[in-house]
Scaffold this active site. Structure first.
Site, short mmCIF file in Angstrom:
data_model
loop_
_atom_site.label_atom_id
_atom_site.label_comp_id
_atom_site.label_asym_id
_atom_site.label_seq_id
_atom_site.Cartn_x
_atom_site.Cartn_y
_atom_site.Cartn_z
N SER A 102 0.82 -1.22 0.00
CA SER A 102 0.00 0.00 0.00
C SER A 102 0.86 1.27 0.00
O SER A 102 1.62 1.51 -0.92
CB SER A 102 -0.96 -0.04 1.19
OG SER A 102 -1.90 1.00 1.15
N ASP A 240 -2.34 6.45 -3.55
CA ASP A 240 -1.22 5.82 -2.88
C ASP A 240 -0.69 4.69 -3.75
O ASP A 240 -1.14 4.51 -4.89
CB ASP A 240 -1.61 5.33 -1.48
CG ASP A 240 -2.61 4.19 -1.52
OD1 ASP A 240 -3.32 4.05 -2.53
OD2 ASP A 240 -2.70 3.42 -0.53
N ASP A 242 -0.94 1.49 -4.04
CA ASP A 242 -1.82 0.48 -4.66
C ASP A 242 -3.16 1.08 -5.07
O ASP A 242 -4.06 0.35 -5.48
CB ASP A 242 -2.01 -0.72 -3.75
CG ASP A 242 -2.84 -0.42 -2.51
OD1 ASP A 242 -2.86 0.75 -2.08
OD2 ASP A 242 -3.45 -1.36 -1.96
N ASP A 244 -5.75 2.35 -3.65
CA ASP A 244 -7.04 2.17 -2.98
C ASP A 244 -7.40 3.38 -2.13
O ASP A 244 -8.48 3.43 -1.54
CB ASP A 244 -7.09 0.88 -2.16
CG ASP A 244 -6.09 0.85 -1.01
OD1 ASP A 244 -5.25 1.77 -0.91
OD2 ASP A 244 -6.15 -0.09 -0.20
#
Length: 446
Positions: A102, A240, A242, A244
């Site tokens: 992440s 960010d 990833d 999400d």
């Protein structure tokens, strides 16, 4: 049974150190394959990743583990976490797997899973996988080994899905800046907004395997602010690693956090008569958001910190919209998990429909000053929080604040810390109360 490997969002750690080693990833793939496959002929999983260099290593190790369990693997390549969730459903796979840490630096990585419905796994399934991780690895017969193949149109499928959540309008004439955090959305993110007609300036879209989240993305907004002001854009969007999560900056370069994004989407859903159930935030959601929702007649509930808990409360309460200040926004009427691109599109749809700027949409929201102090502790945090002196200090703080604010003391889920948070309508009062509470915790921290 307590968890040994899974945290609040899959397995995560520093690359090369337990549990994030290639040996563990192979065993994790095998154990997960046993659980997801359950002897089903043709059982398969989809696997996506962000842009960390270590992603290649873990992708290969997981693929080997799935093959040993007799499970087919569809490799999606670099793709946002919510894109993997979507394709898990669209391709009717038994599970989706994301290799990502992440918003963490490149030296960390992780593995998280989605079920066939595109939602995160239940505690029961994660514990079942954990039990198998410690069992001897038994490979299926050679003629039953799983195979792997690349899904060449994964990115295109996800781009079309994101565009479909925007509605029938377009973004012609809108100038924006997009920061992809040198992460998983570096290709699909720009394509989504450009294909909807926006004039997009893109930054953070040159990943080299080591620069993910480095001075860019939702955890570092300075580059985005500068690009918005330099280009004269209407707003900036920060994802960010990833993708999400989503944060923004407005035309003046002012940061827009997840609480504010949630407010914009919620009031637009309400104006359209589409808002269902309560809006769900967390214990850390700004008190100003709660007060603003109350003024609009929108029910608001607080879950424990973490998108997993937000999702659980949404499902329990029949809600459709929730999120965190960090920018993890869940729009259950559009998708099954937090999605930075979908969240940004919902904000843009609201601005377009009402013909307003971000500052205008946020005019009914006044965020309260918030102070967070992390106090290191040696003793068990729960024991410290239960001590009479700490409880008395909290009672005194609440009396001092009255209706003007609130306090929250909680143990960190990842570090030996107690987090002291205070909000009030005056910054000086907020700081004073927070420091007083932190001192009370320090006095009993050993």
């Amino acid at each position: 049974m307590s968890r040994q490997y899974f945290g609040t969002d899959g397995v995560r750690g520093r690359v090369g150190q337990s549990p994030m080693t290639p040996e563990f990833a192979l065993k994790l793939g095998w154990a997960a394959g046993r659980v997801f496959g359950r002897g089903l002929p043709g059982a398969r999983v989809v696997v996506g990743k962000d842009t960390r260099r270590s992603g290649y290593m873990f992708e290969s190790a997981l693929e080997a583990g799935f093959a040993a369990a007799g499970v087919e693997t569809d490799l999606l390549g670099p793709l946002p976490t919510p894109g993997v969730a979507y394709l898990t459903r669209a391709l009717r796979a038994q599970a989706g797997v994301v290799i990502s840490a992440s918003h963490n630096p490149h030296h960390d990585n992780g593995v998280k899973f989605f079920g066939p419905d595109g939602r995160k796994l239940s505690d029961e399934i994660e514990l079942e996988i954990e039990r198998l991780i410690d069992a001897p690895l038994e490979c299926v017969a050679p003629d039953q080994l799983g195979r792997a193949k690349r899904i060449d149109d994964a990115a295109g499928r996800y781009i079309e899905f994101c565009k479909g959540t925007f509605g029938e309008k377009n973004l012609h004439g809108l100038k924006l800046v997009l920061d992809c955090a040198n992460g998983a959305a570096y290709r699909v993110g720009p394509a989504v907004f450009e294909e909807l007609g926006a004039d997009v300036t893109v930054i953070g879209n040159h990943p080299n395997g080591l620069n993910i989240n480095a001075a860019c993305g939702s955890t570092h907004l300075d580059a985005l602010k500068a690009a918005v002001l330099r280009s004269g854009a209407a707003l900036g969007i920060a994802l960010d690693g990833d993708a999400d999560r989503c944060l923004m900056v407005d035309e003046r370069g002012e940061p827009i956090d997840g609480d504010q994004i949630l407010y914009v989407i919620a009031q637009w859903r309400q104006a359209n008569g589409e808002l269902r159930g309560p809006v769900v935030g967390t214990q850390m959601s700004n008190l100003g958001v709660e007060r603003a929702f109350d003024a609009l007649g929108i029910a608001f509930q607080r879950a424990q910190v973490g998108d997993r808990h937000v999702m659980e409360m949404l499902q329990a309460s029949g809600g459709m919209l929730g999120g965190e200040g960090s920018g993890h926004i869940i729009c259950l009427d559009k998708t099954t998990t937090g999605d930075g691109l979908v969240s940004a599109l919902q904000v843009l749809a609201a601005l377009r429909a009402q013909g307003k700027s971000l500052p205008e949409m946020l005019s009914g929201l006044r965020l309260f000053p918030q102070v967070l102090i992390n106090v290191p502790v040696q003793a068990r945090a729960a024991d410290i929080l239960a001590r009479s002196s700490v409880l008395a200090a909290q009672d005194e703080a609440r009396v001092r604040l009255g209706r003007r604010g609130r306090v929250l003391l909680r143990a960190s889920g990842t570090e030996p810390l107690i987090r002291v948070m205070v909000e009030a309508d005056d910054m000086a009062l907020t700081q004073a109360v927070a420091e007083s509470l932190a001192a009370a915790v320090r006095g009993t921290a050993d």
